[in-house]
Design an enzyme around this catalytic site. Structure first.
Site, PDB file in Angstrom:
ATOM      1  N   LYS A 204    -111.403  54.833 -14.487  1.00 48.39           N
ATOM      2  CA  LYS A 204    -110.268  54.889 -15.699  1.00 48.39           C
ATOM      3  C   LYS A 204    -109.382  55.954 -15.822  1.00 48.39           C
ATOM      4  O   LYS A 204    -109.438  56.579 -14.767  1.00 48.39           O
ATOM      5  CB  LYS A 204    -111.601  55.082 -16.832  1.00 48.39           C
ATOM      6  CG  LYS A 204    -112.257  53.915 -17.070  1.00 48.39           C
ATOM      7  CD  LYS A 204    -113.078  53.845 -18.508  1.00 48.39           C
ATOM      8  CE  LYS A 204    -113.633  52.438 -18.750  1.00 48.39           C
ATOM      9  NZ  LYS A 204    -114.631  52.185 -19.889  1.00 48.39           N
ATOM     10  N   ARG A 244    -121.726  51.514 -15.000  1.00 50.25           N
ATOM     11  CA  ARG A 244    -121.105  50.247 -14.534  1.00 50.25           C
ATOM     12  C   ARG A 244    -119.876  50.658 -13.643  1.00 50.25           C
ATOM     13  O   ARG A 244    -118.929  51.559 -14.003  1.00 50.25           O
ATOM     14  CB  ARG A 244    -120.462  49.733 -15.936  1.00 50.25           C
ATOM     15  CG  ARG A 244    -119.686  48.503 -15.845  1.00 50.25           C
ATOM     16  CD  ARG A 244    -119.155  47.876 -17.338  1.00 50.25           C
ATOM     17  NE  ARG A 244    -118.488  46.886 -17.419  1.00 50.25           N
ATOM     18  CZ  ARG A 244    -117.064  46.572 -17.062  1.00 50.25           C
ATOM     19  NH1 ARG A 244    -116.467  47.787 -16.963  1.00 50.25           N
ATOM     20  NH2 ARG A 244    -116.329  45.310 -17.001  1.00 50.25           N
TER      21      ARG A 244
END
Length: 268
Positions: A204, A244
């Protein structure tokens, strides 16, 4: 949880596994590398992404879910649509991973209650095209925890059993770079709710900014896997239920280290 993006515009892999055959092959590889769950998604949630029509999302994910289930995978479907969740659970998916926490589709909680599927409720304030405009917090950890508890109350009111629910702080969703770190550093405040917690930090933007070079430019997504593995290890050591990730082997190694570290620290 290994990520299987069946999209042409993912921020992390650029549609590398968009075709069903390629997506299935990638999922099988992730299983072999140690993924316990495969998270199949047919709609990009990267910042600024446009929505995909419902029929197109179904066309993308259903054949992949069916094939991976037939190969013994535990499959999660990454969707905000009740219709997609219901169809994929009927096809064998065991987990509904809803980045909207049910706010995007009023029928989602009914599907969760009727199917009995595990439901990941992520903290969310708006779709990808507007989420960066919704990042106003007094205290990000307190606010995220409160809003997730509101989702939990709504789920239970709709007939969803508490033991079906997993919470996700929604790293990167309506959260500028620095706002993500308190959510990780104070993860215990969410774990104290008493439900499993999923952490999705993989590749991210806030990791890219952390690793920026002297020119201040964030490193690209594929250069963030080492940092992702570090977050995964720390999250596992803190008590997260699941992480995840896109890069499974590095995370499996990191989580194994964390498990041994925590085990060694325990005393009888």
């Amino acid at each position: 949880m290994g990520v299987v993006n069946v999209t042409p515009d993912s921020f992390s892999d650029g549609g590398e596994w968009f075709e069903p055959t390629a997506a299935v092959a990638h999922g099988v590889l992730l299983m072999a590398q140690g993924a316990d769950i495969l998270d199949v998604g047919g709609e990009s949630t990267r910042p600024g992404a446009d929505r995909v029509p419902e029929d197109e999302e179904l066309r993308r994910v259903l054949p992949v879910v069916r094939e991976l289930v037939s190969r013994g995978a535990v499959v999660s479907v990454d969707t905000t649509r009740a219709s997609v969740a219901e169809a994929t659970v009927a096809a064998g998916a065991q987990i509904i991973n809803d980045v909207s926490g049910g706010l995007a589709d009023p029928d989602m909680y009914d599907v969760v209650a009727r199917t009995g599927a595990v439901y990941v409720a992520m903290h969310w304030r708006g779709h990808a095209d507007v989420m960066d405009d919704l990042a106003d917090y007094d205290d990000v950890v307190t606010d995220v925890r409160r809003e997730l508890l509101e989702r939990l109350a709504a789920l239970e009111a709709a007939g969803v059993r508490r033991e079906q629910v997993v919470l996700d702080p929604g790293l990167g969703f309506a959260k500028p770079g620095e706002a993500n770190w308190p959510l990780l550093g104070r993860l215990g405040e969410l774990l104290d709710v008493g439900l499993p917690v999923l952490v999705g930090a993989s590749r991210k933007r806030f990791l890219g900014r952390l690793l920026a070079g002297p020119d201040g430019q964030p490193v690209p997504p594929l250069a963030r896997d080492g940092a992702t593995a570090a977050v995964s290890a720390l999250a596992a050591a803190s008590g997260a239920w699941c992480v995840r990730v896109h890069d499974v082997p590095g995370t499996v190694d990191a989580v194994r280290v964390a498990q041994r570290w925590v085990s060694a620290a325990r005393t009888d």
